[in-house]
Design a protein around this motif. Sequence first.
Motif, short mmCIF file in Angstrom:
data_model
loop_
_atom_site.label_atom_id
_atom_site.label_comp_id
_atom_site.label_asym_id
_atom_site.label_seq_id
_atom_site.Cartn_x
_atom_site.Cartn_y
_atom_site.Cartn_z
N ASN A 18 0.90 -1.27 0.03
CA ASN A 18 0.06 -0.03 0.00
C ASN A 18 0.77 1.28 -0.15
O ASN A 18 0.33 2.26 -0.61
N ASP A 19 1.87 1.28 0.88
CA ASP A 19 2.89 2.32 0.90
C ASP A 19 3.45 2.65 -0.48
O ASP A 19 3.69 3.72 -0.86
N LEU A 20 3.72 1.52 -1.26
CA LEU A 20 4.40 1.54 -2.51
C LEU A 20 3.69 2.20 -3.66
O LEU A 20 3.91 3.22 -4.14
N LEU A 21 2.41 1.79 -3.58
CA LEU A 21 1.15 2.30 -4.38
C LEU A 21 1.18 3.88 -4.05
O LEU A 21 1.03 4.63 -5.22
N ALA A 22 1.19 4.10 -2.96
CA ALA A 22 0.83 5.62 -2.52
C ALA A 22 2.12 6.54 -3.16
O ALA A 22 1.83 7.50 -3.69
N THR A 23 3.33 5.89 -2.73
CA THR A 23 4.49 6.78 -3.18
C THR A 23 4.38 6.67 -4.71
O THR A 23 4.79 8.01 -5.29
N ILE A 24 4.18 5.61 -5.35
CA ILE A 24 4.17 5.58 -6.78
C ILE A 24 3.18 6.78 -7.51
O ILE A 24 3.60 7.47 -8.19
N ALA A 25 2.02 6.74 -6.70
CA ALA A 25 0.83 7.86 -7.24
C ALA A 25 1.53 9.05 -6.90
O ALA A 25 1.33 9.91 -7.81
N LYS A 26 2.20 9.44 -5.94
CA LYS A 26 2.44 10.73 -5.68
C LYS A 26 3.70 11.11 -6.65
O LYS A 26 3.70 12.20 -7.24
N ARG A 27 4.45 10.04 -6.99
CA ARG A 27 5.76 10.42 -8.00
C ARG A 27 5.10 10.83 -9.48
O ARG A 27 5.50 11.49 -10.13
N GLN A 63 21.81 -0.94 -2.91
CA GLN A 63 22.75 -2.05 -2.38
C GLN A 63 23.10 -1.51 -1.13
O GLN A 63 23.09 -2.53 -0.32
N GLU A 64 23.05 -0.23 -0.81
CA GLU A 64 23.21 -0.20 0.77
C GLU A 64 22.29 -0.77 1.56
O GLU A 64 22.31 -1.16 2.81
N VAL A 65 20.98 -0.86 0.83
CA VAL A 65 19.86 -1.52 1.72
C VAL A 65 19.63 -2.94 1.49
O VAL A 65 18.74 -3.58 1.48
N GLY A 66 20.71 -3.55 0.69
CA GLY A 66 20.68 -4.94 0.28
C GLY A 66 19.82 -5.49 -0.97
O GLY A 66 19.65 -6.53 -1.03
N LEU A 67 19.54 -4.35 -1.80
CA LEU A 67 18.59 -4.72 -3.04
C LEU A 67 20.05 -4.96 -4.30
O LEU A 67 20.63 -4.12 -4.45
N ASP A 68 19.45 -6.00 -4.90
CA ASP A 68 20.21 -6.36 -6.30
C ASP A 68 20.14 -5.26 -7.26
O ASP A 68 19.04 -4.83 -7.37
N PRO A 69 21.31 -4.84 -7.98
CA PRO A 69 21.46 -3.90 -8.79
C PRO A 69 20.52 -3.94 -9.90
O PRO A 69 19.73 -3.33 -10.58
N HIS A 70 20.41 -5.61 -10.42
CA HIS A 70 19.69 -5.76 -11.54
C HIS A 70 18.11 -5.59 -11.36
O HIS A 70 17.48 -5.06 -12.28
N PHE A 71 17.66 -5.67 -9.88
CA PHE A 71 16.31 -5.54 -9.73
C PHE A 71 15.87 -4.26 -9.54
O PHE A 71 15.13 -3.80 -10.25
N VAL A 72 17.02 -3.33 -9.03
CA VAL A 72 16.60 -2.03 -8.74
C VAL A 72 16.37 -1.26 -10.43
O VAL A 72 15.60 -0.71 -10.52
N LEU B 21 12.68 3.16 -2.35
CA LEU B 21 13.65 2.01 -2.24
C LEU B 21 13.64 1.43 -0.75
O LEU B 21 13.69 0.12 -0.38
N ALA B 22 13.34 2.35 0.10
CA ALA B 22 13.15 2.09 1.45
C ALA B 22 12.04 0.99 1.90
O ALA B 22 12.20 -0.04 2.42
N THR B 23 10.96 1.41 1.21
CA THR B 23 9.90 0.45 1.17
C THR B 23 10.04 -0.91 0.61
O THR B 23 9.54 -2.14 1.36
N ILE B 24 10.92 -1.00 -0.62
CA ILE B 24 11.19 -2.25 -1.06
C ILE B 24 12.11 -2.87 -0.44
O ILE B 24 11.92 -4.07 -0.23
N ALA B 25 12.93 -2.41 0.18
CA ALA B 25 13.98 -3.06 1.30
C ALA B 25 13.24 -3.67 2.19
O ALA B 25 13.48 -4.84 2.70
N LYS B 26 12.27 -2.77 2.94
CA LYS B 26 11.49 -3.33 4.13
C LYS B 26 10.65 -4.81 3.44
O LYS B 26 10.65 -5.56 4.17
N ARG B 27 10.08 -4.72 2.18
CA ARG B 27 9.31 -5.55 1.56
C ARG B 27 10.15 -6.77 1.58
O ARG B 27 9.68 -8.05 1.83
#
Lengths: 393, 393
Positions: A18-27, A63-72, B21-27
């Motif tokens: 839900n947070d994701l969708l809200a942030t995407i809508a804001k963007r 990467q700092e929060v552990g996300l795969d660069p290809h995924f981002v 990004l922060a929300t995705i990392a949390k997810r």
Amino acid sequence: MANEELEALRVAITETDNDLLATIAKRQKLTHQVAETKIKHHIQVRDQVREEQLLVRLIKQGQEVGLDPHFVTKLFHVIIEDSVLNQQSLLAQRANPEASLPINRVAFLGEKGSYSYLATQKYFARRSGELVEIGCKSFPDIIATVESNEADFAVLPIENTSSGSINEVYDQLQHTRLSIIGELTHEINHALLIHEDVELGKIKTLYAHPQVFAQCSHFLAELGNIEVKPCDSTSAAMLVVNELKSPEVAAIGSEGGGRLYGLKAVKSKLANQKENHSRFIVVARNPIKVPLQVPAKTTMIMSTVQSPGALVDALTVLKDNDIAMTKLESRPINGNPWEEMFYIDVEGNIEDGPMQKAVESLRDMTRYFKILGCYPVEDVAPTRVAVASSLTQ
Amino acid sequence: MANEELEALRVAITETDNDLLATIAKRQKLTHQVAETKIKHHIQVRDQVREEQLLVRLIKQGQEVGLDPHFVTKLFHVIIEDSVLNQQSLLAQRANPEASLPINRVAFLGEKGSYSYLATQKYFARRSGELVEIGCKSFPDIIATVESNEADFAVLPIENTSSGSINEVYDQLQHTRLSIIGELTHEINHALLIHEDVELGKIKTLYAHPQVFAQCSHFLAELGNIEVKPCDSTSAAMLVVNELKSPEVAAIGSEGGGRLYGLKAVKSKLANQKENHSRFIVVARNPIKVPLQVPAKTTMIMSTVQSPGALVDALTVLKDNDIAMTKLESRPINGNPWEEMFYIDVEGNIEDGPMQKAVESLRDMTRYFKILGCYPVEDVAPTRVAVASSLTQ
């Protein structure tokens, strides 16, 4: 116990979604404002230098929060593509206020669930105005429906990655006054659709459009002893299976389309060729103006005099004006065996200087010349970054 | 003025991107916990019924805040794919603790920037442990490097959507004791790479791997009078252009790879066929165990006796055990003109009952039979929903 643990985690995942969708809508609201500013100040929609900086920063931060660069990268390609298409759509609507209708009546091949139906849904999801779907039985029917003002637009498949150009549609374009106003690419994923759970071996009869059978011939050979029944369209095949409600019948069509008929996909990617996309064009009675801030394509048809090198001369005109050709298709002219009609797609806006020069020369040197339309490019090329190097920086 | 407006909007967009990004990392942390729970309670990784409910809800909710259903679907397909791959990777690591190394030494074809290099980066980004890259000059070199324990893994291209199976690699697999432990698909997008801004017409010499020239023959024909220089690998071509620093030379390779050599892509999608993907396999000295909760593939090779129908009999064994074949490739056996070696990929885990039954029968009926490896499927099929119907509900 396991279920309780999973349930609690899923509730938490739902919250983050839900947070994701809200942030995407804001963007999206912010990029809409960016588009307004760009319209006001005549700035190009895409800024790939900025996109690259953005991606490099996001990859690092991810990467700092552990996300795969290809995924981002993949995630933000989807977000940037949506943003670019929305900005382009807004600019196009501002440039053609008369084409923004409260109701868009759209003619297409087949009924609910056909590939043309799904492409129509996808294209018009980005436009304002209500969508009224008008299913048609043939390409001439579709054209006639728009020409007679029973529909405002038509969505027509023009080429497919496995079966190539759809000549019937090209031939229709030669004789109509309609203009191309848009394009889109849609994935064609043939799936085996059934009404209830059955074993593959129990299926006795298979319904599909003849072209679908041709595209899935390897799969049919594997199935072995099965009766094949050709239908007018993919949606017609789905309807039959929905009505028969038998464990012994199946249809081939898209999974999303099948769901509209309560059908379930038991196997997908049935086509011989794994990558299967169709390009569709959108046509209307009047041409549109494409703002110069938006990347544009122009489609033209011409017939040259029957002399060796006449086509080469025509193509040289494009090259000399630095205009890139994205497609060349030739079709015989009915009753004129000594002439060919050429369909040419180029990158460029018909209102651009070099394009106008080229068109002027082409009109002079061809026997017949017509602009079929100028329209925004829908294929948003993703901005590439060196993922590997950003890993090590 | 316009710049100030844009700048303010961009600062706001950057903030929303950080939130994303922060929300995705949390997810991701939450789905990691889901994986832990699933491991503990032996639950399947994917739950497509739940995924479908999730997508339908998100699409609806997205529409309420003005987001295009197709965009929301695409976005969450990327998020779900990442989540599934991470969960699978965690399960595979737990099942094979001895294969989790602090340092992964990986052999591949070419150097920094080659397609094999990019595939290696992509595959090992999801694994724990540091990556040490070992570029090799040929496929036999790569195999030898792993066999002699100078590398732990090798990444090898096995098939390409336009050029088909890579026979050289298949032939290597026949004679090695290495096992396949993974697979991945990587997009091959040939781009024209230059050192500085030049007009296409000014380029006199083009460097690339011979196979790349073959795949881009239409583009080369369009370019006309240009000298073509074959290189050992794509990365070798990039290196030459980087060193020459001349406006008259260019290389063909991936945009991401080119950036590692300070090269800029001036044109992309150069291949004759627009959809161009390669499938790579990952091999190691020891086979891995694939947990039954993860979808698996098994690759086997066999030679049948030279009698009509021997292959059909072998394939019937698979069919009778309800095992789906995803690829069949035949290769002649050197010096044995009356025999063929068959490479077969099937969906299934070698520890599964039906698979064990099938393997037992196949061992009995073939002259030669070997399991090349059992590994997790990397191709996460997106869950489809009827976007159109969710629009109207």
